[in-house]
Design a protein around this motif. Structure first.
Motif, PDB file in Angstrom:
ATOM      1  N   PHE A  73      38.207   4.778  21.767  1.00 32.55           N
ATOM      2  CA  PHE A  73      38.297   6.077  22.446  1.00 32.55           C
ATOM      3  C   PHE A  73      37.826   5.950  23.888  1.00 32.55           C
ATOM      4  CE2 PHE A  73      36.808  10.801  22.207  1.00 32.55           C
ATOM      5  CZ  PHE A  73      37.871  11.168  23.022  1.00 32.55           C
ATOM      6  N   LEU A  74      36.755   5.179  24.085  1.00 25.45           N
ATOM      7  CA  LEU A  74      36.232   4.983  25.432  1.00 25.45           C
ATOM      8  C   LEU A  74      37.261   4.285  26.324  1.00 25.45           C
ATOM      9  CD1 LEU A  74      33.736   5.160  27.333  1.00 25.45           C
ATOM     10  CD2 LEU A  74      33.111   2.870  26.520  1.00 25.45           C
ATOM     11  N   LEU A  75      37.901   3.252  25.811  1.00 27.05           N
ATOM     12  CA  LEU A  75      38.896   2.528  26.605  1.00 27.05           C
ATOM     13  C   LEU A  75      40.123   3.386  26.905  1.00 27.05           C
ATOM     14  CD1 LEU A  75      38.768  -1.046  25.022  1.00 27.05           C
ATOM     15  CD2 LEU A  75      37.729  -0.255  27.144  1.00 27.05           C
ATOM     16  N   VAL A  76      40.484   4.262  25.971  1.00 20.09           N
ATOM     17  CA  VAL A  76      41.633   5.149  26.194  1.00 20.09           C
ATOM     18  C   VAL A  76      41.434   5.999  27.442  1.00 20.09           C
ATOM     19  CG1 VAL A  76      42.801   7.206  25.299  1.00 20.09           C
ATOM     20  CG2 VAL A  76      42.485   5.215  23.831  1.00 20.09           C
ATOM     21  N   VAL A  77      40.223   6.494  27.650  1.00 23.91           N
ATOM     22  CA  VAL A  77      39.978   7.368  28.808  1.00 23.91           C
ATOM     23  C   VAL A  77      39.544   6.581  30.038  1.00 23.91           C
ATOM     24  CG1 VAL A  77      39.363   9.304  27.319  1.00 23.91           C
ATOM     25  CG2 VAL A  77      37.557   7.828  28.217  1.00 23.91           C
ATOM     26  N   LEU A  78      38.952   5.399  29.828  1.00 21.21           N
ATOM     27  CA  LEU A  78      38.351   4.686  30.951  1.00 21.21           C
ATOM     28  C   LEU A  78      39.338   3.808  31.718  1.00 21.21           C
ATOM     29  CD1 LEU A  78      35.666   4.277  32.402  1.00 21.21           C
ATOM     30  CD2 LEU A  78      35.201   2.367  30.858  1.00 21.21           C
ATOM     31  N   LEU A  79      40.131   3.004  31.005  1.00 21.45           N
ATOM     32  CA  LEU A  79      41.016   2.060  31.693  1.00 21.45           C
ATOM     33  C   LEU A  79      42.057   2.748  32.586  1.00 21.45           C
ATOM     34  CD1 LEU A  79      41.598  -0.808  29.100  1.00 21.45           C
ATOM     35  CD2 LEU A  79      40.044  -0.715  31.033  1.00 21.45           C
ATOM     36  N   PRO A  80      42.710   3.828  32.132  1.00 20.19           N
ATOM     37  CA  PRO A  80      43.646   4.500  33.051  1.00 20.19           C
ATOM     38  C   PRO A  80      42.952   5.012  34.311  1.00 20.19           C
ATOM     39  CG  PRO A  80      44.057   5.191  30.799  1.00 20.19           C
ATOM     40  CD  PRO A  80      42.784   4.408  30.776  1.00 20.19           C
ATOM     41  N   LYS A  81      41.716   5.487  34.181  1.00 21.02           N
ATOM     42  CA  LYS A  81      41.019   6.005  35.351  1.00 21.02           C
ATOM     43  C   LYS A  81      40.575   4.892  36.289  1.00 21.02           C
ATOM     44  CE  LYS A  81      39.747  10.484  33.534  1.00 21.02           C
ATOM     45  NZ  LYS A  81      38.701  11.489  33.275  1.00 21.02           N
ATOM     46  N   ILE A  82      40.329   3.717  35.742  1.00 14.29           N
ATOM     47  CA  ILE A  82      40.036   2.584  36.613  1.00 14.29           C
ATOM     48  C   ILE A  82      41.248   2.260  37.483  1.00 14.29           C
ATOM     49  CG2 ILE A  82      39.591   0.091  36.629  1.00 14.29           C
ATOM     50  CD1 ILE A  82      37.790   0.493  34.229  1.00 14.29           C
TER      51      ILE A  82
END
Length: 407
Positions: A73-82
């Motif tokens: 869940f964390l990667l779903v929201v974090l990687l696109p924002k990076i």
């Protein structure tokens, strides 16, 4: 608990920087407070869930599915924002360069100007790619099994073994599985290869022997007329869980080893077996885990007592760093090594003939696929299961089939 304080503060600061920078996209595109709030809500929930799991889960339970899904869940929201941040940072660099040029030229127009809407739209479009990829990787990609085939020729292969086929699987990580039907499909896919031998190169569990209990009936269906052999991986030792006593850890380790015969595999722990056919032989050598910088239980000398240098050898060693540092230049001549361990980090891009990239390559020189040096080969299988992140993006679960040929 105290050991998490500094990592918590560092990660929280990093998350806040990323969120504040990425927020400029939605701020540029709309003034609607509800939309801006909806933009922040998934990230807020992901961070709260991740830290809640991190601070409350019991390490004696090992790596739980709850922890894996929190990471996912964390990667779903974090990687696109990076990615959003990288695009916006690129625009800011251009703006600052223009301001510097204007200052040097004594131009009256030195203002940076506002963020352009078209750039924010472009950033959103780019960020949608990893978002879709990660979601696919979590719900589909982790069971997107691929069969990769290689034919390898050796001048010193005994003629009796010309055309022999080997299926290699590795890194089952049974404690992560959540779909019985997909595992049954993968077992059938392995059997469809009809190989002479099946070799498993370590990490049958995440931490605990009991993780394999629901899957024993599935994996014991694997068939190979010349035998099924296996070795241990770094996770099989139980080093990544908290134990109430040394005795409990030792008992679990023994139970992990006992799983292998239950599914019909002969476990090789720093030992070898001669495979004989038509009066000729080759040596199958299996070592315990040997990793650069950690567990180095693998012992080549012990494993090859009674093996001749002239024997054709297939070495099973879980960690490919063993090949890099101890095997590939070894005078005893290990013609073929089979490894796993890296998973290709379960994240990357592989387009044959165009691009082959994964963060794993910055850690391991041999991180996925077939490599050859000094006339010796290693195959690094991308892994059967998954670990930590509950998915695979671009690096799919692998079943390797190798055909040996007399050169």
């Amino acid at each position: 608990m105290s050991r998490w304080i500094i990592p918590f503060l560092v990660s929280l600061t990093l998350f806040l920087v990323i969120e504040s920078y990425a927020f400029q996209v939605i701020k540029t595109l709309t003034k609607n407070r509800w939309l801006r709030g909806l933009w922040l809500l998934p990230s807020l929930l992901a961070y709260l869930n991740f830290y809640w799991v991190l601070f409350t889960y019991d390490r004696s339970d090992g790596q739980t599915k709850q922890f894996q899904w929190a990471v996912g869940f964390l990667l779903v929201v974090l990687l696109p924002k990076i990615l959003l941040v990288l695009v916006l940072l690129g625009e800011d660099i251009v703006r600052w360069v223009r301001k510097g040029i204007s200052a040097v030229a004594s131009s009256p127009t030195r203002e940076l100007g506002g963020r352009r809407k078209i750039i924010s739209q472009l950033a959103l479009g780019i960020a949608a790619i990893p978002l879709a990829s990660i979601l696919y990787g979590i719900f589909k990609g982790k069971y997107n099994f691929k069969v990769l085939t290689y034919q390898l020729s050796f001048p010193d292969l005994p003629e009796a073994f010309d055309g022999m086929t080997i299926t290699q699987i590795t890194d089952i990580h049974s404690g992560s599985f959540d779909n019985k039907e997909k595992i049954e499909y993968a077992v059938d896919l392995i059997n469809e290869q009809a190989s002479d031998m099946i070799l498993f190169t370590g990490d049958i569990v995440n931490n605990f022997a009991r993780e394999m209990d629901p899957w024993i009936d599935s994996f014991k269906r694997l068939n190979a007329p010349m035998g099924k052999y296996s070795i241990l991986g770094n996770h099989d030792y139980g080093d990544y869980a908290d134990w109430e006593s040394k005795e409990a850890k030792k008992a679990n380790f023994q139970a992990v080893k006992d799983v292998h015969p239950k599914i019909g595999f002969e476990l090789l722990c720093n030992e070898h077996r001669f495979i004989e056919k038509d009066g000729q032989r080759l040596a199958l050598v299996g070592v315990e885990n040997w990793g650069k910088g950690f567990n180095q239980a693998g012992d080549l000398e012990k494993a090859t007592v009674g093996v001749d240098r002239e024997d054709f050898k297939i070495l099973m060693s879980h960690d490919p760093s063993h090949w890099e540092y101890k095997v590939k230049k070894n005078d005893f001549n290990y013609q073929l090594t089979l490894s796993g361990h890296t998973h290709g980090l379960q994240f990357g891009i592989e387009i044959p003939g165009l691009i082959r990239w994964s963060p794993s390559q910055y850690v391991y020189k041999q991180w996925a696929g077939l490599y050859e040096e000094y006339g010796r080969y290693i195959n690094v299988n991308r892994g059967f299961g998954y670990h930590a992140f509950p998915g695979r993006v671009g690096i799919w679960p692998e079943i390797t089939v190798i055909t040996l040929k007399k050169a």
